[in-house]
Design a protein around this motif. Structure first.
Motif, PDB file in Angstrom:
ATOM      1  N   UNK B  31      32.314  50.517  14.660  1.00  0.00           N
ATOM      2  CA  UNK B  31      31.412  49.371  14.593  1.00  0.00           C
ATOM      3  C   UNK B  31      30.069  49.889  14.135  1.00  0.00           C
ATOM      4  N   UNK B  35      29.550  47.465   9.411  1.00  0.00           N
ATOM      5  CA  UNK B  35      28.988  46.129   9.603  1.00  0.00           C
ATOM      6  C   UNK B  35      27.608  46.028   8.961  1.00  0.00           C
ATOM      7  N   UNK B 222      16.481  34.443   9.599  1.00  0.00           N
ATOM      8  CA  UNK B 222      16.550  34.948  10.976  1.00  0.00           C
ATOM      9  C   UNK B 222      17.373  34.005  11.839  1.00  0.00           C
ATOM     10  N   UNK B 225      21.070  34.552  10.951  1.00  0.00           N
ATOM     11  CA  UNK B 225      21.659  35.853  11.272  1.00  0.00           C
ATOM     12  C   UNK B 225      21.570  36.222  12.742  1.00  0.00           C
ATOM     13  N   UNK B 226      20.525  35.729  13.401  1.00  0.00           N
ATOM     14  CA  UNK B 226      20.239  36.318  14.694  1.00  0.00           C
ATOM     15  C   UNK B 226      20.247  35.342  15.866  1.00  0.00           C
ATOM     16  N   UNK B 227      20.465  34.074  15.634  1.00  0.00           N
ATOM     17  CA  UNK B 227      20.402  33.170  16.786  1.00  0.00           C
ATOM     18  C   UNK B 227      21.780  32.560  17.063  1.00  0.00           C
ATOM     19  N   UNK B 228      21.976  32.104  18.289  1.00  0.00           N
ATOM     20  CA  UNK B 228      23.229  31.417  18.626  1.00  0.00           C
ATOM     21  C   UNK B 228      23.486  30.230  17.699  1.00  0.00           C
ATOM     22  N   UNK B 231      24.883  31.552  14.389  1.00  0.00           N
ATOM     23  CA  UNK B 231      26.274  31.990  14.542  1.00  0.00           C
ATOM     24  C   UNK B 231      27.194  30.782  14.631  1.00  0.00           C
ATOM     25  N   UNK B 248      31.171  25.485  22.094  1.00  0.00           N
ATOM     26  CA  UNK B 248      29.955  25.172  21.323  1.00  0.00           C
ATOM     27  C   UNK B 248      29.889  23.654  21.170  1.00  0.00           C
TER      28      UNK B 248
ATOM     29  N   UNK C 356      27.407  33.324  23.114  1.00  0.00           N
ATOM     30  CA  UNK C 356      26.251  33.490  22.239  1.00  0.00           C
ATOM     31  C   UNK C 356      24.938  33.346  23.000  1.00  0.00           C
ATOM     32  N   UNK C 360      21.621  36.176  23.678  1.00  0.00           N
ATOM     33  CA  UNK C 360      20.287  35.953  23.147  1.00  0.00           C
ATOM     34  C   UNK C 360      19.251  36.485  24.119  1.00  0.00           C
ATOM     35  N   UNK C 364      14.969  34.008  21.834  1.00  0.00           N
ATOM     36  CA  UNK C 364      16.253  33.393  21.522  1.00  0.00           C
ATOM     37  C   UNK C 364      17.043  34.135  20.472  1.00  0.00           C
ATOM     38  N   UNK C 365      16.658  35.385  20.195  1.00  0.00           N
ATOM     39  CA  UNK C 365      17.366  36.148  19.177  1.00  0.00           C
ATOM     40  C   UNK C 365      18.508  36.954  19.792  1.00  0.00           C
ATOM     41  N   UNK C 366      19.624  37.001  19.069  1.00  0.00           N
ATOM     42  CA  UNK C 366      20.749  37.798  19.533  1.00  0.00           C
ATOM     43  C   UNK C 366      20.457  39.264  19.242  1.00  0.00           C
ATOM     44  N   UNK C 367      20.659  40.100  20.234  1.00  0.00           N
ATOM     45  CA  UNK C 367      20.463  41.528  20.047  1.00  0.00           C
ATOM     46  C   UNK C 367      21.735  42.106  19.438  1.00  0.00           C
ATOM     47  N   UNK C 368      21.687  42.589  18.180  1.00  0.00           N
ATOM     48  CA  UNK C 368      22.919  43.058  17.525  1.00  0.00           C
ATOM     49  C   UNK C 368      23.578  44.189  18.298  1.00  0.00           C
ATOM     50  N   UNK C 372      27.354  44.222  19.530  1.00  0.00           N
ATOM     51  CA  UNK C 372      28.314  45.275  19.207  1.00  0.00           C
ATOM     52  C   UNK C 372      28.940  45.852  20.463  1.00  0.00           C
ATOM     53  N   UNK C 375      31.463  43.461  21.970  1.00  0.00           N
ATOM     54  CA  UNK C 375      32.696  43.444  21.184  1.00  0.00           C
ATOM     55  C   UNK C 375      33.489  44.723  21.450  1.00  0.00           C
TER      56      UNK C 375
END
Lengths: 329, 360, 493
Positions: B31, B35, B222, B225-228, B231, B248, C356, C360, C364-368, C372, C375
Motif C-alpha cells: 500500500x 497508490x 480537496x 480527494x480528502x473528505x467523506x 469519497x 451513506x 468515512x 475524518x 473534516x479531512x480524511x487522513x490518508x 491506509x 485497510x
C-alpha cells in the motif's frame, strides 16, 4: 380491441393526449384564433423542422443510443445541397439526394465511431457536433446563402385555400415532409422487421447479440436514419427561412430531445412511440402558440416549456416508482 | 481454533486450504507507493495529457515561434481559461456522481443577471460603506439564486429519482426562460470597478480570474480527494445502491452535488459578467457541450465514478493552447471547435481501445 | 438414443486450460445436470455446444448422428440447441408473443406479420401447456413467468436440447415445482434438458444423471439418485468436508439483539427473536419467506409497521441504515455484486466506505495514513489475497470479495452482524474461509444472524436455527439434535 383500448388508456400517450386535448379545448374557448385551419397549418409549418428531427431521434433513442450532432449534420447538408443546387442548377431530386446523402454519411460516421471505438454515443456525438459544425463554419466563413434556386424559393403549394383576409394557406413543403417523416417512421418501427429489431436492441442489447442480431448493422441503420431525417429537415427549414445560415441550427438539439422525451421515449432505450413523439411535439407547439394567442409575451414561452418538461418528467418518474412500489429498492 | 464449532479438515487437504492465507502472509500488501503514484498519474490519463500538451507546444512552437510563449500570449490564455474552466468544474462534479448538469450555463446567466440587476440599480449614487455593502449583497444574491436552482435540481434528481439529463434539461429551459422573460433578452451592463477588476485585473501579473479559478478548483479537489463527501461521490458514481447499503445517505450526497455544481456556476457567473462588463440570458451557451468535452478529455468517466480535478485542469490547458495558437495563426475559432471534437474522439477512443486490449 | 455426443473436447484460452478432453453423451429425452464450481469449465462447455466458441482440433461434436468439428451459433440453433441463460436474454419492453417469436424478425428485412407472431407464440405455449397473456409486456411478469417465456421461445425454435443456466436461483419453491413439471413435459416430448449449476439443486429431483466438472476436466457422470450434498461437494472440490457438531448453549449469555412482535404487512408477521453475545443464530427459509425483508428491517432500511427492536436492552426506531450502523448493526447483503460492493471502485475505497466519517480528522479531512492503516489492518485480519488495495474490487475472486464485504462491516465495530446468504457465488472450497471468519467474530462477542436457504450452511455453522415460512418464524432447532432432512421438511412444509 377492447383489450388494446384498455392498454392504451394506461399508457403515457393517453395521458399526453388528454393534456393536449384539454389544452386545445381551453384555447378554443379562450380565443377564436386558435382553432382555425390557418393557425393549425402555420403551427405545422413552423414545427416541421423540429418534428422531422424528432422522428429521427426517436428511432435512435428506441435503439438505446442518443444523437446530439444532428443539428450540425443538418447545417452541413443544407449548405452543401443548396450551394450545389444553385451553382450547378440541380433539380428537386438531386438537391434532396445530396442533402439526404450528406446526412446519412454523417450518421454512418457516428455509428461507426460509436460501435468500433465503443465510446458512449453521447460523447461521440458531442464531439462530431463540434467537428461538423466547426468545419462547416470554418470552410464557409459563416456566410449566409440568400440566393436560392427559384423553384426552391417558391416551394410547393398544394390544396391552396384563401381565408377571409385573402391570406393563402395550404399543404406546403414543410407539412408534406413532416407527414412523410412521421409516416415513414411509424411504418419502420411498427411494420418492418428492422423496426422490431431496433426495439429489441434497445430493450436488451446483450440478448440481441446472443440471438444473432447484426448489432453493428442495426446501429449503422439507426444513425443513418437520423442523418436521413436531418437532411430532409434541413431543406424544410431552409425553404421556410428562404436562406441558408450555417450558425442558426446548432443549439436546437436539446429542444428536439425535449420533445421526444416529453413524448415518452426513454433514454435507456427500447421505449417510445411515434404517437407519443407527435403528442410531445403537439404539447410544446400548442402551449407556445396558446401563450402568444392569449397575450402572454413570447419572452416567457421558454419558461413555460421548462416548467412543462420538469413537471412531466417528475410525474412520469413518480408513476413509475409507484408502479414498481418497492420501498427497499 | 478457540471456537468449538470449527471445521475439522482431513489431513490431505490442510495444505491446500491454508494456501490462501499463507500466500497473504508471504506477500504483504503493497500500500502507499503504488497508490500515491496512481494518485498523481490519475490512472495514466494525466500522463497522456501531459505528453499531448508537450507535443502540441513543440509543434505550435515550431510553427508560430516564440510569440506563442510571449508574456502577452500567456496572459491572454490566463484570462480566457477561467470561464470555461469554472463551468467545467461545475459539470465535472455531477459527472463524477454519475449524473450531468445541463443547466450550468443557464444557472450562470441567471445568477449574473441577478447580480447585474442589483449592481446597476443600487450602486450608482451610493458611496462609502453602502457602496461596498451593495456589491457584497449583489454577489450574495447571485449565490442565493444558484443555491435555489441547485436544490431544485438535487431534489428532483435525488428524491423524485428523475434521470439527471432530463431533470436538468427541464431546469435549463426553465431557468433560461426566467432570464429571457425578465430581461426580454436585453443586456444589463455597466458595473462598478471592483467587479470589473475580477474579470480584467491582475495581481502581481496574475489575472484575478485565474486566481478565482484556482480558488474554486483547489477546494473542490480537496473535497473530492480528502473528505467523506468526496469519497461518497465517487462511490455513488459507480453504484448508488451499493453505496446506500453501506450506510451513506446517498440522496443527501446527490443533493449536495447539484448544490455545489450550481454554486460553481455562480462563481463562473461572476467571472463572466466581470469580463464582459455585462450580463445576458444567453451568454456562453456554446460552452455547454464544451464543458462535457473538456471533462471527458480530462479523464472523467462520463458514466461516473472516476476522474480528477488535475486531469480536468490539464485538459483545459490543452484546449486553451490549441485555441490560442490557432488565434495567433489567424485560424477561425470554429476550426478550434472542430479540432477539440477530433481530440475528444481520439483520446476517448484510445482509452477504450487500451482498456479492451488490457481486458482481453 | 444419443442426441448429442461430445468427443475429446479441449479448449485453451491463452495459457489457461479451460477444458481438457471432455467426453459427454446427452440422450434424447434425458434430464442431465452439469455441475461444477466457478471456473470449472461449465460455461466454456456450453459455449462450445452452442457454437459461440470452437473446440480445439481433435474434438468432435456429434449431433443427431452427424459429426461436426465445430459449430456456429446459427448451425447449433438449426440443429435444435437452445441455451437459456440465467438472465434469460428476454426483451423486457416487448410483448410475450414477440419475445417468443423474436427470431422471426431475423433475416431479410420485410413487413412484420403480427398474426403469424401470435400464432407462433400460441402454438409454442400450447405445446408445453403454458398459459400467459400474449400481449403483456415481459417487464410486467414475475421472474417465473419470464422463465416460461424463455422456454417457450426455445420451443418456438424447435429445440431438441434445452440448456438452462441456474434456473432455480431466484424462484420460490412453488415456482420451482411448476418448472419441474414443465421439465417433465419437455422430457415426455423427447427433448433433452441440461441444467447447469454450481450446487445441489432442486432440479436433481427430476434429473437422471449428473456430470461433475472440476478444473476443466470431467470428474465423472453419476446416477442422480445416488447423489447427495456431501458427495457432490467432495466431487466438485476434490476435498472432504466434515463438520463437528457440538451442542453449545449460549442462551445464557447477555442478549444483544431482541425483537418482539415485529410486523410489516405483506412481508413478515409477529417476529420474536433474541440473539446473544457470541451466538450465531441461523435463519433459514425459502425465497419469499420474508427473511431478507426482516433482515432489512433490522438494518433500518425497511421500517416495520409495529413491534420493537432492542439492542442491549435499548429500544430503537431506525429510520435509516446510518442509524442502524451507529447502533452497532451491520448487514452483509445477499446480492454482493450490486448491493454489497461497488465493484468498479478500489478495494481500499470499499473497505472504508462504512467508516468515512470516523476517518475524518481536523477540518473534516480524511487522513490518508489512517485510511491506509485501516485497510491494511482488515486485509491482514481477514486474510484477503490482494496485490494492491488500489485495484478495483471486481478483480478479486468471489471468496475474497466477500471478505472485503466482511472487512467493511468489521471496520464499523458491530455488535450485531446480519449475514444474508453469506456464501452465494463463493466456491465451496472458499466457503470454509468465510465460516472461519464468522465463527471467530462470534467468539469475539459479536451476535451473528446468518440467513441462508442452503440448509447445511445454517445447520453446520450456527448454534441455533430458526425456520421462517410465509413471513413467520415457525420453529427452533438445535443443530446437533437435528438432521438435514428434518430441517428440509420444516422449511418446505
Amino acid at each position: 380491441m377492447i383489450d388494446a383500448l384498455r392498454r392504451f388508456s394506461h399508457s403515457h400517450e393517453a395521458r399526453l393526449l388528454a393534456v393536449v386535448l384539454t389544452l386545445g379545448a381551453v384555447l378554443t374557448t379562450a380565443t377564436p384564433s386558435f382553432l382555425t385551419l390557418q393557425n393549425l397549418f402555420d403551427l405545422l409549418t413552423s414545427y416541421a423542422f423540429l418534428g422531422i428531427l424528432a422522428a429521427g431521434l426517436l428511432v435512435v433513442l428506441v435503439a438505446g443510443g442518443i444523437d446530439i450532432s444532428f443539428t450540425a449534420t443538418a447545417s452541413v447538408a443544407q449548405y452543401l445541397a443548396l450551394s450545389f443546387a444553385k451553382a450547378y442548377g440541380l433539380g428537386w431530386a438531386e438537391t434532396f439526394g445530396l442533402a439526404i446523402g450528406t446526412g446519412i454519411a454523417c450518421g454512418l460516421l457516428n455509428a461507426w465511431l460509436i460501435e468500433s471505438l465503443r465510446i458512449s454515443s453521447i460523447i461521440v456525438t458531442i464531439a462530431t457536433l463540434n467537428i461538423f459544425y466547426g468545419l462547416l463554419v470554418f470552410v464557409t466563413g459563416g456566410q449566409y446563402i440568400y440566393a436560392l434556386p427559384d423553384w426552391f424559393s417558391k416551394g410547393i403549394w398544394w390544396f391552396e385555400f384563401v381565408d377571409a383576409d385573402q391570406i393563402p394557406y395550404g399543404v406546403n413543403l414543410q407539412i408534406l415532409l413532416l407527414l412523410l417523416a412521421f409516416t415513414a417512421t411509424w411504418v419502420l418501427l411498427n411494420r418492418t422487421t428492422i423496426g422490431r429489431q431496433i426495439y429489441a436492441l434497445g430493450g436488451n442489447r446483450d440478448a440481441a447479440g446472443r440471438l444473432g442480431f447484426h448489432v453493428f448493422g442495426l446501429n449503422l441503420f439507426v444513425y443513418g436514419y437520423m442523418g436521413f431525417m436531418a437532411g430532409i429537415a434541413s431543406l424544410a427549414q431552409a425553404q421556410l427561412a428562404q436562406s441558408v445560415a450555417p450558425t442558426v441550427l446548432v443549439g436546437r438539439e436539446l429542444d428536439v430531445l425535449a420533445a421526444v422525451v416529453l413524448g415518452g421515449a426513454s433514454l435507456n432505450g427500447g421505449v417510445g412511440t411515434v404517437l407519443g413523439t407527435v403528442l410531445g411535439l403537439a404539447l410544446l407547439a400548442v402551449m407556445q402558440n396558446g401563450l402568444v394567442l392569449v397575450g402572454i409575451s413570447s419572452y416567457w414561452s421558454q419558461f413555460f416549456v421548462g416548467l412543462v418538461i420538469l413537471v412531466s418528467v417528475s410525474s412520469t418518474s413518480l408513476t413509475l416508482r409507484r408502479r414498481a412500489g418497492s420501498a427497499v429498492a | 481454533m478457540s471456537h468449538p464449532l470449527t471445521s475439522s479438515k482431513p489431513a490431505d487437504t490442510i495444505g491446500q486450504l491454508d494456501k490462501g492465507i499463507a500466500a497473504v502472509e508471504a506477500q504483504p500488501p503493497r500500500i502507499g507507493y503504488v497508490e500515491r503514484l496512481r494518485g498523481f498519474g490519475g490512472d495514466g490519463a494525466n500522463l497522456r495529457l501531459l505528453v499531448l500538451i508537450a507535443i502540441l507546444l513543440a509543434a505550435f512552437g515550431l510553427v508560430i515561434g516564440e510569440q506563442l510563449f510571449s508574456a502577452a500570449s500567456l496572459q491572454s490564455m490566463a484570462y480566457q481559461l477561467p470561464e470555461l474552466g469554472i463551468l467545467s468544474l461545475a459539470m465535472m462534479v455531477t459527472l463524477l456522481s454519475g449524473g450531468i448538469n445541463l443547466s450550468v450555463i443557464a444557472t450562470a446567466n441567471l445568477c449574473a443577471l441577478t447580480m447585474a440587476a442589483i449592481l446597476t440599480r443600487f450602486v450608482p449614487g451610493s458611496e462609502g460603506a453602502a457602496w461596498v455593502l451593495i456589491q457584497v449583497a449583489a454577489l450574495a444574491a447571485g449565490f442565493a439564486v444558484a443555491a435555489l436552482i441547485g436544490l431544485v435540481n438535487g431534489f428532483v434528481i435525488a428524491y423524485l429519482r428523475v434521470s439527471p439529463i432530463l431533470a436538468t434539461l427541464g431546469t435549463m429551459t426553465l431557468v433560461k426562460g426566467i432570464s429571457v422573460g425578465t430581461t426580454r433578452g436585453n443586456v444589463i451592463s455597466g458595473f462598478p470597478e471592483p467587479i470589473v477588476f475580477i474579470g480584467n485585473g491582475a495581481v502581481l501579473g496574475i489575472p484575478v480570474a485565474l486566481l478565482v479559478f484556482a480558488a474554486a478548483a483547489l477546494p473542490l479537489a480537496i473535497m473530492l480527494n480528502r473528505t467523506p463527501l468526496g469519497a461518497a461521490i465517487y462511490m455513488i458514481g459507480s453504484n448508488e445502491r451499493a453505496t446506500r447499503f453501506s450506510g451513506i445517505q446517498t440522496r443527501r450526497v446527490i443533493l449536495k452535488v447539484y448544490l455545489i455544481s450550481s454554486l460553481l456556476a455562480a462563481v463562473a457567473a461572476i467571472v463572466m459578467m466581470a469580463r464582459f462588463n455585462s450580463a445576458n440570458a444567453s451568454y456562453g451557451e456554446s460552452y455547454l457541450l464544451v464543458t462535457i468535452l473538456a471533462a471527458v478529455l480530462g479523464g472523467i468517466n462520463p458514466m461516473g465514478g472516476f476522474g480528477k480535478v488535475s486531469g480536468l485542469v490539464l485538459a483545459l490547458v490543452m484546449l486553451q493552447i490549441i485555441s490560442s495558437a490557432f488565434n495567433l495563426l489567424n485560424f477561425s475559432a470554429f476550426l478550434t471547435l472542430a479540432i477539440w471534437g477530433g481530440i475528444l474522439i481520439a483520446v476517448a477512443g484510445t482509452t477504450q481501445l487500451r482498456q479492451r486490449l488490457r481486458g482481453g | 438414443m444419443a442426441f448429442l455426443e461430445l468427443q475429446h473436447i479441449s479448449k485453451r484460452f491463452g495459457g489457461v486450460r479451460a477444458l481438457e478432453d471432455i467426453c459427454l453423451t446427452l440422450e434424447a429425452g434425458e434430464v442431465h445436470c452439469l455441475v461444477g464450481e466457478n471456473g470449472s469449465g461449465k460455461s466454456t462447455l456450453i459455449k462450445i455446444i452452442s457454437g459461440v466458441q470452437p473446440p480445439e482440433a481433435g474434438g468432435r461434436i456429434v449431433i443427431a448422428g452427424t459429426e461436426h468439428t465445430r459449430l456456429t451459433p446459427v448451425e447449433s440453433t438449426r440443429l435444435g440447441v437452445q441455451v437459456i441463460y440465467q438472465d434469460l436474454s428476454l426483451f423486457p419492453n416487448l410483448t410475450v408473443a414477440e419475445n417468443i417469436a423474436v427470431s422471426g424478425h431475423l433475416g431479410r428485412p420485410r413487413v412484420v406479420d403480427w398474426r403469424a407472431i401470435d400464432e407462433t407464440a400460441r402454438s409454442a405455449m400450447a405445446r408445453i401447456g403454458v398459459v400467459l397473456d400474449l400481449h403483456a409486456r415481459v417487464e410486467t411478469l414475475s421472474i417465473a413467468d419470464r422463465q416460461l417465456v424463455a422456454i417457450c421461445r426455445a420451443m418456438a425454435a424447435d429445440a431438441r436440447l434445452v440448456i438452462m443456466d441456474e434456473p432455480t436461483a431466484s424462484l420460490t419453491r412453488h415456482e420451482v415445482d411448476a418448472l419441474l413439471s414443465l421439465v417433465r413435459e419437455l422430457k415426455s416430448r423427447n427433448i433433452c434438458v441440461v441444467f447447469v449449476s454450481h450446487r445441489l439443486d432442486e432440479v436433481m429431483e427430476v434429473a437422471e444423471r449428473v456430470t461433475v466438472l472440476r478444473d476443466g476436466r470431467k470428474v465423472g457422470t453419476y446416477d442422480a439418485a445416488e447423489m447427495d450434498d456431501h458427495r457432490l461437494a467432495v466431487l466438485m472440490t476434490g476435498k472432504e468436508f466434515r463438520y463437528d457438531l457440538r451442542d453449545i448453549d449460549l442462551t445464557g449469555r447477555p442478549v444483544v439483539l431482541e425483537v418482539e412482535g415485529l410486523t410489516r404487512r405483506g412481508e413478515y408477521e409477529n417476529v420474536d427473536l433474541r440473539v446473544h453475545e457470541g451466538e450465531i443464530l441461523g435463519i433459514t427459509g425459502l425465497l419469499g419467506s420474508g427473511r431478507t425483508e426482516l433482515a432489512l428491517s433490522l438494518f433500518g432500511m425497511n421500517p416495520a409497521d409495529s413491534g420493537t427492536i432492542r439492542i442491549a436492552g435499548r429500544p430503537l426506531t431506525m429510520r435509516t441504515n446510518r442509524e442502524a450502523i451507529e447502533n452497532g448493526v451491520a448487514y452483509v447483503s445477499e446480492d454482493r455484486l450490486t448491493l454489497g460492493l461497488v465493484l468498479d471502485q478500489s478495494i481500499s475505497a470499499n473497505t472504508v466506505v462504512t467508516v468515512l466519517d470516523r476517518l475524518a480528522g481536523r477540518l473534516g479531512l480524511i487522513d490518508p495514513k489512517r485510511q491506509r492503516e485501516t485497510v491494511r489492518r482488515w486485509i491482514q485480519d481477514l486474510g484477503i489475497k490482494v496485490s494492491d488495495p488500489a485495484n478495483p474490487v471486481k478483480t478479486l475472486s468471489g471468496g475474497n470479495q466477500q471478505r472485503v464485504v466482511l472487512a467493511k462491516w468489521m471496520a464499523t465495530n458491530p455488535r450485531v452482524l446480519i449475514l444474508d446468504s453469506p456464501t452465494v457465488g463463493v466456491d465451496i472450497s472458499a466457503k470454509d474461509g468465510i465460516y472461519e471468519i464468522v465463527k471467530r467474530l462470534a467468539a469475539e462477542g459479536v451476535a451473528v444472524i446468518m440467513i441462508s436457504d442452503e440448509i447445511p450452511e445454517v445447520l453446520f455453522h450456527s448454534h441455533r436455527v430458526l425456520v421462517m415460512r410465509a413471513g413467520r418464524l415457525t420453529g427452533e432447532f438445535r443443530p446437533h439434535r437435528t438432521s438435514e432432512a428434518e430441517l428440509r421438511v420444516a422449511v418446505n412444509a
